[in-house]
Scaffold this motif. Structure first.
Motif, PDB file in Angstrom:
ATOM      1  N   VAL A 168       0.751  -1.113   0.138  1.00  0.00           N
ATOM      2  CA  VAL A 168       0.012   0.048  -0.049  1.00  0.00           C
ATOM      3  C   VAL A 168       0.936   1.336  -0.003  1.00  0.00           C
ATOM      4  N   SER A 169       1.051   1.840  -1.144  1.00  0.00           N
ATOM      5  CA  SER A 169       1.909   2.984  -1.197  1.00  0.00           C
ATOM      6  C   SER A 169       1.186   4.355  -1.295  1.00  0.00           C
ATOM      7  N   ILE A 170       1.456   5.161  -0.201  1.00  0.00           N
ATOM      8  CA  ILE A 170       0.816   6.312   0.096  1.00  0.00           C
ATOM      9  C   ILE A 170       1.401   7.312  -1.078  1.00  0.00           C
ATOM     10  N   VAL A 171       0.534   8.119  -1.914  1.00  0.00           N
ATOM     11  CA  VAL A 171       0.805   8.764  -3.021  1.00  0.00           C
ATOM     12  C   VAL A 171       0.276  10.252  -2.518  1.00  0.00           C
ATOM     13  N   ASP A 172      -0.491  10.539  -1.584  1.00  0.00           N
ATOM     14  CA  ASP A 172      -1.043  11.923  -1.237  1.00  0.00           C
ATOM     15  C   ASP A 172      -1.644  11.933   0.028  1.00  0.00           C
ATOM     16  N   PRO A 173      -1.384  12.898   0.793  1.00  0.00           N
ATOM     17  CA  PRO A 173      -2.073  12.710   2.173  1.00  0.00           C
ATOM     18  C   PRO A 173      -3.425  13.115   2.089  1.00  0.00           C
ATOM     19  N   LEU A 174      -3.791  13.571   0.884  1.00  0.00           N
ATOM     20  CA  LEU A 174      -5.485  14.058   0.678  1.00  0.00           C
ATOM     21  C   LEU A 174      -5.678  15.237   1.703  1.00  0.00           C
ATOM     22  N   PHE A 175      -6.568  15.240   2.547  1.00  0.00           N
ATOM     23  CA  PHE A 175      -6.934  16.037   3.400  1.00  0.00           C
ATOM     24  C   PHE A 175      -6.419  16.119   4.601  1.00  0.00           C
ATOM     25  N   ASN A 176      -5.237  15.010   4.742  1.00  0.00           N
ATOM     26  CA  ASN A 176      -4.346  15.077   5.900  1.00  0.00           C
ATOM     27  C   ASN A 176      -5.367  14.907   7.167  1.00  0.00           C
ATOM     28  N   SER A 177      -6.197  14.031   7.348  1.00  0.00           N
ATOM     29  CA  SER A 177      -7.129  14.241   8.616  1.00  0.00           C
ATOM     30  C   SER A 177      -7.583  12.621   8.867  1.00  0.00           C
ATOM     31  N   ASP A 178      -8.436  12.887   9.670  1.00  0.00           N
ATOM     32  CA  ASP A 178      -9.148  11.392  10.042  1.00  0.00           C
ATOM     33  C   ASP A 178     -10.511  11.009   9.680  1.00  0.00           C
ATOM     34  N   LEU A 179     -10.756  11.509   8.362  1.00  0.00           N
ATOM     35  CA  LEU A 179     -11.906  11.418   7.723  1.00  0.00           C
ATOM     36  C   LEU A 179     -12.427  10.003   7.840  1.00  0.00           C
ATOM     37  N   TYR A 180     -13.623   9.744   8.442  1.00  0.00           N
ATOM     38  CA  TYR A 180     -14.047   8.325   8.501  1.00  0.00           C
ATOM     39  C   TYR A 180     -15.556   8.266   7.943  1.00  0.00           C
ATOM     40  N   THR A 181     -15.815   7.083   7.410  1.00  0.00           N
ATOM     41  CA  THR A 181     -17.184   6.601   6.965  1.00  0.00           C
ATOM     42  C   THR A 181     -17.386   5.042   7.366  1.00  0.00           C
ATOM     43  N   HIS A 182     -18.771   4.947   7.454  1.00  0.00           N
ATOM     44  CA  HIS A 182     -19.250   3.471   7.691  1.00  0.00           C
ATOM     45  C   HIS A 182     -19.596   2.857   6.484  1.00  0.00           C
ATOM     46  N   ASP A 183     -20.457   3.325   5.304  1.00  0.00           N
ATOM     47  CA  ASP A 183     -20.789   2.616   4.399  1.00  0.00           C
ATOM     48  C   ASP A 183     -20.897   3.607   3.291  1.00  0.00           C
ATOM     49  N   PRO A 184     -19.647   4.039   2.508  1.00  0.00           N
ATOM     50  CA  PRO A 184     -19.594   5.113   1.539  1.00  0.00           C
ATOM     51  C   PRO A 184     -20.027   4.298   0.219  1.00  0.00           C
ATOM     52  N   ILE A 185     -20.098   5.055  -0.569  1.00  0.00           N
ATOM     53  CA  ILE A 185     -20.474   4.353  -2.086  1.00  0.00           C
ATOM     54  C   ILE A 185     -19.654   5.567  -3.127  1.00  0.00           C
ATOM     55  N   THR A 186     -18.873   4.878  -3.774  1.00  0.00           N
ATOM     56  CA  THR A 186     -18.274   5.491  -4.951  1.00  0.00           C
ATOM     57  C   THR A 186     -18.603   5.428  -6.343  1.00  0.00           C
ATOM     58  N   THR A 187     -19.109   6.280  -7.155  1.00  0.00           N
ATOM     59  CA  THR A 187     -19.155   5.995  -8.654  1.00  0.00           C
ATOM     60  C   THR A 187     -18.171   7.031  -9.403  1.00  0.00           C
ATOM     61  N   GLN A 188     -18.036   6.741 -10.781  1.00  0.00           N
ATOM     62  CA  GLN A 188     -17.304   7.403 -11.459  1.00  0.00           C
ATOM     63  C   GLN A 188     -18.089   7.662 -12.883  1.00  0.00           C
ATOM     64  N   THR A 189     -18.193   8.993 -13.414  1.00  0.00           N
ATOM     65  CA  THR A 189     -19.194   9.032 -14.720  1.00  0.00           C
ATOM     66  C   THR A 189     -18.278   8.753 -15.982  1.00  0.00           C
ATOM     67  N   ASN A 190     -18.989   8.777 -17.100  1.00  0.00           N
ATOM     68  CA  ASN A 190     -18.090   8.448 -18.309  1.00  0.00           C
ATOM     69  C   ASN A 190     -16.907   9.147 -18.459  1.00  0.00           C
ATOM     70  N   ASN A 191     -17.161  10.643 -18.076  1.00  0.00           N
ATOM     71  CA  ASN A 191     -16.089  11.651 -18.516  1.00  0.00           C
ATOM     72  C   ASN A 191     -15.045  11.823 -17.263  1.00  0.00           C
ATOM     73  N   GLY A 192     -15.019  10.815 -16.404  1.00  0.00           N
ATOM     74  CA  GLY A 192     -14.224  10.597 -15.186  1.00  0.00           C
ATOM     75  C   GLY A 192     -14.442  11.354 -14.031  1.00  0.00           C
ATOM     76  N   LEU A 193     -15.338  12.010 -13.596  1.00  0.00           N
ATOM     77  CA  LEU A 193     -15.743  12.586 -12.461  1.00  0.00           C
ATOM     78  C   LEU A 193     -15.766  11.584 -11.279  1.00  0.00           C
ATOM     79  N   VAL A 194     -15.295  11.806 -10.387  1.00  0.00           N
ATOM     80  CA  VAL A 194     -15.750  10.686  -9.213  1.00  0.00           C
ATOM     81  C   VAL A 194     -16.528  11.553  -8.168  1.00  0.00           C
ATOM     82  N   ILE A 195     -17.502  10.915  -7.820  1.00  0.00           N
ATOM     83  CA  ILE A 195     -18.369  11.407  -6.450  1.00  0.00           C
ATOM     84  C   ILE A 195     -18.316  10.127  -5.450  1.00  0.00           C
ATOM     85  N   MET A 196     -18.128  10.391  -4.373  1.00  0.00           N
ATOM     86  CA  MET A 196     -18.149   9.351  -3.058  1.00  0.00           C
ATOM     87  C   MET A 196     -18.879  10.005  -1.964  1.00  0.00           C
ATOM     88  N   SER A 197     -19.949   9.510  -1.860  1.00  0.00           N
ATOM     89  CA  SER A 197     -20.902   9.577  -0.716  1.00  0.00           C
ATOM     90  C   SER A 197     -20.385   9.150   0.545  1.00  0.00           C
TER      91      SER A 197
END
Length: 374
Positions: free
Chosen positions: A312-341
């Motif tokens: 598991v190679s860390i490539v970016d700290p992202l928000f550098n936070s303890d962001l947590y979620t229980h049952d997220p959902i991620t989808t990606q559109t045909n033009n590449g946009l990502v949305i994560m609930s």
């Protein structure tokens, strides 16, 4: 020399948070602390491989990808209930969210300004939930299903997926011309992923505890699952042909009553495991520049990583936070946009979307929901 380097490294851990630049690896390492792993029994090692575990290793990438991050705080203007009724979706270059009392809020990308004109078109009824299927916006109102087309709501004879079973509510994970894929989750008691064949109208099932992302490749369907129970777990599975899985219709009521999750009936050995980790959680998987990126939670920090075998190679700290979620959902559109609930099990005893993460290829936008301002 090695001993001196190790002592220097541990010393840097103690002072790293004070001296590190924001979004740098130094601040992320400092946040991990010197003790890591199950029950904090291990010591963080000098980079590049900072942790070696039983199932996986944690490495630092040679360089940070350096994605931009932005946080947007949005207040529900109509209600004290700040959380949406169902997962936000991307539709017609807007983020569409549904709030009490059953009204849509539409936000333009990526300044997240309300589109009041489009809201007026959508809010001809009060709705309970909504989905995006076949690039169409579906919603439930008054016990009926509707889809938005030609600038108006049209009554649907049948929603092209089941939104619940006797095992509970189903969450939409993915859809294409062949399948509509949904999942349910019962925590440590297991979860199931359902493949609805649009041509035959059969539903095929297997276990997934609990599926959060489905991606399609030339190999088949890849299902990322995670569970926060205990020390946490994450696995990636490959299902080359869902039609080789058991059919839901073939399961007897007695057999279904004997198990906690219906997917446990699968004994075909058709599902192949790409990785299976414990003491780590992986919330999301999506494609970027012909590679897959993962949103990973480890040692109470959430970051961006690439995964190859057990590394598991860390490539970016992202928000550098303890962001947590229980049952997220991620989808990606045909033009590449990502949305994560990003959901969370709140004090009311319900899982609610507390924020949304969107990725446009350069910037991670985090939308945080709040109740109305007074």
């Amino acid at each position: 020399m090695i001993a001196r380097y190790s002592i220097l490294f541990l010393f840097c851990l103690l002072i790293g948070s004070a001296n590190a630049q924001q979004n740098g690896f130094d601040s992320l390492i400092a946040a991990f602390g010197p003790r890591v792993g199950p029950m904090y029994k291990d010591t963080l090692k000098p980079p590049p491989t900072i942790y070696r575990g039983e199932d996986f290793d944690i490495l630092l990438s040679d360089s940070i990808y350096g994605f931009k991050t932005r946080i947007h705080k949005i207040y529900n203007p109509e209600s004290e209930d700040e959380y949406p009724l169902s997962s936000s979706v991307l539709f017609k270059e807007r983020m569409i969210s549904l709030f009490e009392p059953g009204q849509f809020r539409c936000y333009t990308l990526f300044d997240f300004q309300r589109d009041l004109e489009f809201e007026k078109k959508l809010n001809q009824k009060k709705f309970k939930s909504h989905w995006l299927i076949d690039e169409k916006l579906y919603a439930k109102s008054g016990g009926s299903y509707w889809y938005f087309e030609n600038e108006q709501w049209n009554k649907s004879k049948k929603l092209p997926l089941k939104d619940k079973t006797s095992f509970g509510a189903l969450r939409l994970l993915y859809s294409n011309d062949e399948f509509i894929i949904t999942g349910d989750c019962h925590g440590e008691w297991g979860g199931t992923i359902y493949f609805y064949d649009r041509e035959s109208r059969e539903t095929y099932i297997t276990a997934a505890t609990c599926a959060n992302t489905v991606t399609r490749s030339d190999k088949g369907f890849e299902v990322l699952s995670h569970l926060g129970h205990g020390g946490g777990s994450a696995d990636l599975s490959l299902i080359s042909d869902p039609r080789k899985l058991p059919k839901l219709a073939d399961q007897t009521e007695q057999r279904l009553r004997e198990i906690n999750a219906v997917g446990y009936v699968d004994s075909t050995n058709h599902v192949k495991t790409s990785f299976d980790f414990y003491w780590i959680q992986i919330f999301s998987r999506f494609k970027w520049n012909d590679r897959y990126l993962y949103i990973v939670n480890w040692m109470e920090r959430t970051f961006l990583a690439e995964i190859e075998s057990r590394e598991v190679s860390i490539v970016d700290p992202l928000f550098n936070s303890d962001l947590y979620t229980h049952d997220p959902i991620t989808t990606q559109t045909n033009n590449g946009l990502v949305i994560m609930s990003v959901d969370y099990y709140i004090w009311t005893g319900q899982n609610k979307e507390v924020s949304v993460i969107l990725f446009d290829g350069n910037t991670f936008h985090k939308v945080e929901w709040y109740d109305k301002l007074y």
